[in-house]
Design a protein around this motif. Structure first.
Motif, PDB file in Angstrom:
ATOM      1  N   ARG A   1      -2.012  14.633  30.060  1.00 16.07           N
ATOM      2  CA  ARG A   1      -1.624  16.012  29.739  1.00 16.07           C
ATOM      3  C   ARG A   1      -1.289  16.806  31.004  1.00 16.07           C
ATOM      4  O   ARG A   1      -0.429  17.691  30.980  1.00 16.07           O
ATOM      5  CB  ARG A   1      -2.735  16.692  28.953  1.00 16.07           C
ATOM      6  N   TYR A   2      -1.962  16.494  32.103  1.00 17.41           N
ATOM      7  CA  TYR A   2      -1.633  17.159  33.365  1.00 17.41           C
ATOM      8  C   TYR A   2      -0.253  16.722  33.853  1.00 17.41           C
ATOM      9  O   TYR A   2       0.515  17.534  34.388  1.00 17.41           O
ATOM     10  CB  TYR A   2      -2.683  16.841  34.424  1.00 17.41           C
TER      11      TYR A   2
ATOM     12  N   GLN B   1      -7.664  21.973  35.570  1.00 14.15           N
ATOM     13  CA  GLN B   1      -7.498  22.646  34.293  1.00 14.15           C
ATOM     14  C   GLN B   1      -7.507  24.163  34.452  1.00 14.15           C
ATOM     15  O   GLN B   1      -6.703  24.869  33.835  1.00 14.15           O
ATOM     16  CB  GLN B   1      -8.601  22.220  33.324  1.00 14.15           C
TER      17      GLN B   1
ATOM     18  N   TYR C   1     -11.419   9.979  28.221  1.00 13.63           N
ATOM     19  CA  TYR C   1     -11.220  11.412  28.437  1.00 13.63           C
ATOM     20  C   TYR C   1     -10.339  11.643  29.666  1.00 13.63           C
ATOM     21  O   TYR C   1      -9.430  12.477  29.646  1.00 13.63           O
ATOM     22  CB  TYR C   1     -12.564  12.117  28.652  1.00 13.63           C
TER      23      TYR C   1
ATOM     24  N   LYS D   1      -6.716  22.764  24.544  1.00 14.47           N
ATOM     25  CA  LYS D   1      -7.490  21.680  23.928  1.00 14.47           C
ATOM     26  C   LYS D   1      -8.146  20.800  24.985  1.00 14.47           C
ATOM     27  O   LYS D   1      -9.165  20.153  24.721  1.00 14.47           O
ATOM     28  CB  LYS D   1      -6.585  20.828  23.038  1.00 14.47           C
ATOM     29  N   ASN D   2      -7.558  20.781  26.191  1.00 13.66           N
ATOM     30  CA  ASN D   2      -8.150  19.995  27.267  1.00 13.66           C
ATOM     31  C   ASN D   2      -9.546  20.492  27.612  1.00 13.66           C
ATOM     32  O   ASN D   2     -10.403  19.724  28.053  1.00 13.66           O
ATOM     33  CB  ASN D   2      -7.270  20.055  28.518  1.00 13.66           C
TER      34      ASN D   2
ATOM     35  N   LEU E   1      -6.706  13.490  29.732  1.00 14.71           N
ATOM     36  CA  LEU E   1      -6.505  14.689  30.548  1.00 14.71           C
ATOM     37  C   LEU E   1      -5.427  14.481  31.602  1.00 14.71           C
ATOM     38  O   LEU E   1      -4.579  15.359  31.820  1.00 14.71           O
ATOM     39  CB  LEU E   1      -7.825  15.089  31.211  1.00 14.71           C
TER      40      LEU E   1
ATOM     41  N   THR F   1      -1.528   9.188  24.704  1.00 15.44           N
ATOM     42  CA  THR F   1      -2.686   9.955  24.240  1.00 15.44           C
ATOM     43  C   THR F   1      -3.226   9.388  22.933  1.00 15.44           C
ATOM     44  O   THR F   1      -4.443   9.230  22.769  1.00 15.44           O
ATOM     45  CB  THR F   1      -2.309  11.435  24.043  1.00 15.44           C
TER      46      THR F   1
ATOM     47  N   GLN G   1      -2.941  22.575  26.481  1.00 16.52           N
ATOM     48  CA  GLN G   1      -3.813  22.667  27.651  1.00 16.52           C
ATOM     49  C   GLN G   1      -5.171  23.252  27.295  1.00 16.52           C
ATOM     50  O   GLN G   1      -6.197  22.879  27.879  1.00 16.52           O
ATOM     51  CB  GLN G   1      -3.137  23.519  28.736  1.00 16.52           C
TER      52      GLN G   1
END
Length: 300
Positions: A109-110, A196, A102, A222-223, A106, A47, A220
């Motif tokens: 994070r997923y 999301q 982006y 913040k996503n 994302l 990230t 999440q």
């Protein structure tokens, strides 16, 4: 040499001038602000690597904004046709590279959520540098030469008037590529949004009363910031692009109104330069506001 051709002439509105001034100021402020945070961030994190590359993309694009502003103010391009093509293409390159980073942020994070990991990172700092260098090498070796060879090369253009390369869309394969890119961007954005929403709803159902005490929930949440930028800055342009491509393909005469709105939607994509500044400023303050709102809802 100046060529007289039939071309769309989007209205040079003062609104565009103000927009790019704000983009320049907000973008520079965001880059400076995020640099202070990057000093203390994990340099092996995927990230963090994506954010660093995002800073580079914004920085390169912002270097071209003063030239756009000069043209918008003076209504005459004074820097040559080749540089006009570069500045024009840079707005598109900035948009799609920003969108790409982006997506990387994302997706990482997923993966952290679904695989129940604390973080996803490279084994060594050198690997992070190599990944970034490899990506930029592809951009320099493939994207830049293709843009230089194909962008605005099949028509004669007035060297004193920039950003009017719509005639390139007369070629069927160019329109086909545009339709393909639009489809991929819209589909990707919708998939990310669905994922999301599913993740946040799952966490709300599972944790409920202790939701705000979990760091993963805030990560999440913040996503939604990145998805929000995609929905506000990028998707309107791509939805309008479908209509614009159809209009250009089926109209022999120029429609100044359509060209003007295409320029407006394209310029709005540059507002994504505010992402770093908003990300820095919205951290703790936004968290406190959401906590207060959630506690209020639970009391009811």
């Amino acid at each position: 040499m100046t060529h007289n051709i039939s071309s769309c002439s989007p209205i040079l509105t003062p609104h565009l001038t103000r927009l790019y001034f704000l983009v320049l100021i907000g973008g520079l402020a965001g880059i400076i602000a995020i640099l202070f945070l990057l000093v203390n961030m994990n340099t092996r994190s995927v990230t963090t690597t994506a954010v660093v590359n995002l800073v580079v993309v914004h920085s390169v694009f912002l270097l071209t904004v003063p030239f756009r502003l000069t043209y918008l103010i003076k209504h005459t391009w004074m820097f040559g046709l080749r540089f006009c093509k570069f500045v024009s293409a840079m707005l598109h390159i900035h948009m799609y590279l920003t969108f790409l980073f982006y997506v990387v942020i994302l997706v990482i994070r997923y993966l952290i959520f679904f695989k129940h990991k604390d973080k996803v990172e490279f084994y060594r700092k050198l690997h992070a540098v190599a990944a970034s260098a490899g990506m930029w090498l592809l951009v320099i070796v493939i994207v830049v030469p293709v843009v230089a060879a194909q962008y605005g090369t099949h028509q004669a253009y007035d060297e004193q008037h920039c950003f009017k390369f719509h005639k390139e869309l007369d070629r069927v394969y160019v329109r086909a590529i545009n339709y393909m890119i639009v489809t991929i961007v819209i589909a990707t954005a919708m998939v990310l949004l669905v994922f999301q929403i599913f993740i946040i709803m799952s966490m709300v159902r599972k944790l409920r009363h202790s939701l705000l005490s979990h760091q993963e929930f805030w990560a999440q949440l913040k996503n939604l910031f990145f998805i929000g930028v995609i929905l506000i800055c990028f998707l309107p342009y791509h939805f309008f692009r479908i209509y614009y491509l159809y209009t250009v393909a089926h109209s022999h005469d120029c429609n100044d109104t359509v060209a003007f709105y295409n320029e407006i939607f394209l310029s709005v994509t540059a507002v994504s330069c505010f992402d770093l500044l908003l990300f820095v400023l919205g951290g703790s303050h936004c968290k406190q506001k959401i906590t207060d709102l959630w506690n209020c809802l639970l009391c009811r």
